[in-house]
Structures are given as C-alpha cells and as structure tokens.
Design a protein around this motif. Structure first.
Motif, mmCIF file in Angstrom:
data_model
loop_
_atom_site.group_PDB
_atom_site.id
_atom_site.type_symbol
_atom_site.label_atom_id
_atom_site.label_comp_id
_atom_site.label_asym_id
_atom_site.label_seq_id
_atom_site.Cartn_x
_atom_site.Cartn_y
_atom_site.Cartn_z
ATOM 1 N N PHE A 42 0.845 -1.191 0.000
ATOM 2 C CA PHE A 42 0.000 0.000 0.000
ATOM 3 C C PHE A 42 0.886 1.249 0.000
ATOM 4 N N THR A 43 0.911 1.950 -1.102
ATOM 5 C CA THR A 43 1.712 3.173 -1.204
ATOM 6 C C THR A 43 1.107 4.260 -0.327
ATOM 7 N N HIS A 44 1.936 4.877 0.539
ATOM 8 C CA HIS A 44 1.461 5.958 1.415
ATOM 9 C C HIS A 44 1.814 7.329 0.847
ATOM 10 N N SER A 45 3.059 7.488 0.383
ATOM 11 C CA SER A 45 3.514 8.780 -0.147
ATOM 12 C C SER A 45 4.257 8.553 -1.457
ATOM 13 N N VAL A 46 4.137 9.528 -2.350
ATOM 14 C CA VAL A 46 4.809 9.457 -3.642
ATOM 15 C C VAL A 46 5.587 10.755 -3.865
ATOM 16 N N GLY A 47 6.826 10.628 -4.293
ATOM 17 C CA GLY A 47 7.637 11.806 -4.590
ATOM 18 C C GLY A 47 7.976 11.870 -6.062
ATOM 19 N N PHE A 48 7.941 13.071 -6.634
ATOM 20 C CA PHE A 48 8.291 13.287 -8.038
ATOM 21 C C PHE A 48 9.391 14.342 -8.114
ATOM 22 N N ASP A 49 10.412 14.052 -8.901
ATOM 23 C CA ASP A 49 11.501 15.015 -9.104
ATOM 24 C C ASP A 49 11.875 15.051 -10.574
ATOM 25 N N LEU A 50 12.430 16.185 -10.985
ATOM 26 C CA LEU A 50 12.934 16.349 -12.347
ATOM 27 C C LEU A 50 14.436 16.167 -12.324
ATOM 28 N N LEU A 71 8.443 5.874 -4.176
ATOM 29 C CA LEU A 71 7.297 5.386 -3.407
ATOM 30 C C LEU A 71 7.731 5.021 -1.998
ATOM 31 N N VAL A 72 6.915 5.376 -1.023
ATOM 32 C CA VAL A 72 7.120 4.943 0.360
ATOM 33 C C VAL A 72 5.987 3.996 0.719
ATOM 34 N N HIS A 109 12.726 13.061 -3.349
ATOM 35 C CA HIS A 109 13.308 11.739 -3.084
ATOM 36 C C HIS A 109 14.207 11.776 -1.846
ATOM 37 N N GLU A 110 15.055 12.793 -1.767
ATOM 38 C CA GLU A 110 15.954 12.895 -0.611
ATOM 39 C C GLU A 110 15.174 13.088 0.677
ATOM 40 N N LEU A 111 14.108 13.889 0.628
ATOM 41 C CA LEU A 111 13.313 14.127 1.830
ATOM 42 C C LEU A 111 12.600 12.860 2.295
ATOM 43 N N LEU A 112 12.016 12.098 1.336
ATOM 44 C CA LEU A 112 11.288 10.880 1.711
ATOM 45 C C LEU A 112 12.234 9.754 2.132
ATOM 46 N N SER A 113 13.446 9.732 1.585
ATOM 47 C CA SER A 113 14.390 8.645 1.888
ATOM 48 C C SER A 113 15.121 8.865 3.206
ATOM 49 N N ASN A 169 -0.306 11.390 0.275
ATOM 50 C CA ASN A 169 0.374 12.640 -0.041
ATOM 51 C C ASN A 169 1.251 12.466 -1.278
ATOM 52 N N THR A 170 1.243 13.491 -2.133
ATOM 53 C CA THR A 170 2.150 13.521 -3.283
ATOM 54 C C THR A 170 3.072 14.714 -3.117
ATOM 55 N N LEU A 171 4.367 14.470 -3.201
ATOM 56 C CA LEU A 171 5.358 15.522 -3.006
ATOM 57 C C LEU A 171 6.078 15.780 -4.327
#
Length: 372
Positions: free
Chosen positions: A29-37, A52-53, A136-140, A97-99
């Motif tokens: 179950f994905t809780h948070s998703v991060g997107f970066d360029l 994905l977290v 990505h860095e924040l979620l990891s 949440n989507t970041l």
C-alpha cells in the motif's frame, strides 16, 4: 436441509475471508509518492524520478518502510518499473500525499497531476505538497523521532492546515483552482533540516508553474486574504515609532471574514479592488506597556494590529502582482463584475499585475485569554 445449506454458506464466507487476508499481505500500500525532475545521462533530455514509500504491513512493531525509486518518462511507466522491484503488488488506493520537487514544480505540474485525476484508484483528497529541494531525498531520509517519514509529513501538514499557516491543497482543490478562471493554485511548501521537516511557507503558482512563495511569518495573513476561516493564531512584532522596542502580540482563536468589492475605473480594463478583512481574536500573549484592562489602550492596540496587517497585506499583494500569481482569487470577484465577453477577452495576468488593491482591516480583541 436449511441447516445444511446455512453451514455451507457460513463455510464459504470463512474460506473467502481467509483468502482475502492472504491477498492483503501480498499488497504494497503506497502511502507517499515523490516526483523530481532530473537530467538524463549524457543528454539534455529530462527524466522523471518517482519515489514510493510503502509502510510494512507485516511488522507493525518495528514500523519498517520500503522505499522504491526509479527514473522514467512518465508516472505510469514508473509504476511498471517500480512493480518489478517489489515482491508485493503495488496499489495506489491508500496514497495520502504527493510531493513534488521544486525543480519539477517550476516546469509545470499539470501533466503529472492529470494522471492522478484520471486514475479511479486514487481519491481526490490526496494531499499535494511542494518540497523546497528534492522530494526523493526528503522521503528517503530517516528522522530519528519519526519512524515513518510519510506519516510524519502527513500529520505535520494536517496540523498546520488547521492552524491556517498553510493552505489545504489536494489533488481536487489544486485541479479546481488550475481550471477555474480568476484564481491560481497554491500549496504547502516544506523543506528538510538536519533531523526534522519544516514548513517553509506557501508555494505560489501561475497556472501550473511554481513562481515563488509566501514566507512562513506572513502565511497567516495570506490566509486572511484568501478567505474566511475559524481557528488560527497570529504572532506579531508591532513597531512603536516612539520607542525602539517592539510590542509582541499573539492573537489566538481567530475568526476571520473576507469581503471583496470591485469598482470600475475610467479606462479599459481598469478596476479598483477593496478587500475588507474583519478579525476577532483573543490575546494570549502581550509584551508591551499598554494596559489591556483599559478600554482606551486596548483600542489603541487594536488599531496598531490593524495597521500591521494592512501594511503586510500591501507587501504581499505587491509580491504576488510581481509574480502574476493570484492565489487569493481576486480575479473571481472581477470576473463576477464584468460580462462573460469582457472577461473572455481580458488578459487577467496583465490586469492583475497592475490592479489597484486597497485593504480595510477591522480587528476586535474579544478578551485577554482567561481574563474577560
């Protein structure tokens, strides 16, 4: 006969329930998703980094999490690649949440949010947050006092929304403001410090592109200008022209009402907007020489607060006009004041950037905390 059929039905239900339980254990179950360029390797081509977290469903005591990341051209391609990294079937129904990293937000978010809007498995109330840095860095990153980073960020933003220090931004509300005429979307802005995540203000957009921010110290006053609300706190340092020391005031339990009047001026597409702000609140902290038990001196403090909010509002509107980011929705009031044909021909960004906006602020101190 009836008892026999009942026992068969009951057995079928029990067996079916056991089967579902085993399937849940196989789901991620994905809780948070991060997107970066990010830049492509050895080329100028840009790529999307998706993170994905997934909280562990097997060991709730240790509260472990699984972090998956990949680089792709789109979020759907990323989901296929991420699925190949996990022993579980990844599902999106529990995303909270989507970041989005700030570099991606500057390029525009709609094509990435559009994918979420189309996906029936993702609810409209999924939060949308901008990271001043890399998502990505924040979620990891591991935050010692919070074992599950995604839930920590989710609760942090939820608390700040209730305190009016950041606006509520969901997939639904952001998409609504993006498509609506006369308002630009806004979103909470966060960043990562050494051992915690911090609210870094309000992210401003022109259409779907991030163009600037409201500083955290002014975010509650931005909420005054954006609309009505109940419950919030405002910390102020009021300058005293006669003395060098500042008065410190904390206004709590705030009730705010906002009204917008539009007046047409001489000349094409020229308007004057008057924003009336009425604020009621309790003084929980006051450091100054006024006696708040004295009605005359309490009235003087109310006028000092009104002046502070009016001057800060003037600075905020000048900042947003420079960025051409109408996060307060002034354009909706102007749109309702003109015909559809006139609005359809109007370049609102240009009109907004030169708009004359005045503020009338009325503050009422209801009490001094427990002292009435």
């Amino acid at each position: 006969m009836f008892r026999f059929l009942f026992m068969i039905g009951l057995s079928a239900c029990v067996i079916t329930g056991c089967t579902d339980q085993r399937q849940i254990e196989k789901l991620g179950f994905t809780h948070s998703v991060g997107f970066d360029l990010i830049k492509g390797e050895g080329a100028e081509e840009e790529r999307l980094q998706v993170t994905l977290v997934i909280p562990s469903m097997e060991n709730q005591v240790d509260k472990k999490k699984q972090i998956l990341t990949t680089v792709s051209k789109s979020s759907k391609e990323a989901r296929l690649k991420l699925s190949q990294q996990s022993d579980k079937q990844i599902v999106s129904g529990q995303v909270r949440n989507t970041l989005f990293g700030i570099a991606l937000a500057r390029e525009g978010l709609w094509k990435h949010i559009d994918t979420y809007v189309r996906d029936p498995a993702i609810g409209p109330n999924v939060k949308l947050t901008i990271v001043d840095g890399n998502a990505h860095e924040l979620l990891s990153k591991d935050y010692p006092q919070h074992s599950l980073t995604g839930r920590y960020i989710d609760k942090l933003i939820e608390k700040e929304i209730q305190g009016q220090t950041v606006p509520e931004a969901t997939i639904y509300s952001w998409s609504r403001d993006y498509y609506d005429d006369g308002i630009d979307p806004v979103a909470p802005l966060i960043n990562s410090l050494r051992d915690h995540v911090r609210i870094d203000g309000v992210a401003l957009f022109n259409e779907d592109k991030y163009v600037g921010k409201i500083e955290p110290i002014h975010s509650v006053i931005f909420s005054f200008l954006r609309g009505d609300f109940r419950q919030g706190e405002l910390y102020m340092e009021l300058p005293d022209e006669k003395k060098k020391e500042k008065e410190i005031v904390l206004l709590s339990s705030i009730i705010n009402k906002r009204n917008i009047d539009v007046e047409r001026l001489a000349g094409p597409q020229k308007f004057r907007v008057t924003m009336r702000i009425t604020i009621k609140g309790s003084v929980l902290e006051y450091l100054g020489e006024r006696k708040l038990s004295n009605d005359a001196q309490k009235k003087e403090l109310e006028h000092a607060i009104e002046k502070y909010i009016r001057q800060t509002s003037e600075k905020l509107i000048a900042h947003m006009q420079k960025l051409k980011a109408d996060g307060m929705g002034i354009g909706k009031a102007v749109r309702n004041h003109v015909s559809y044909e006139e609005w359809d021909k109007m370049n609102w960004d240009e009109v907004f950037s030169k708009l004359k906006v005045e503020f009338q602020v009325k503050v009422k101190i209801r009490d001094n905390g427990k002292f009435k």
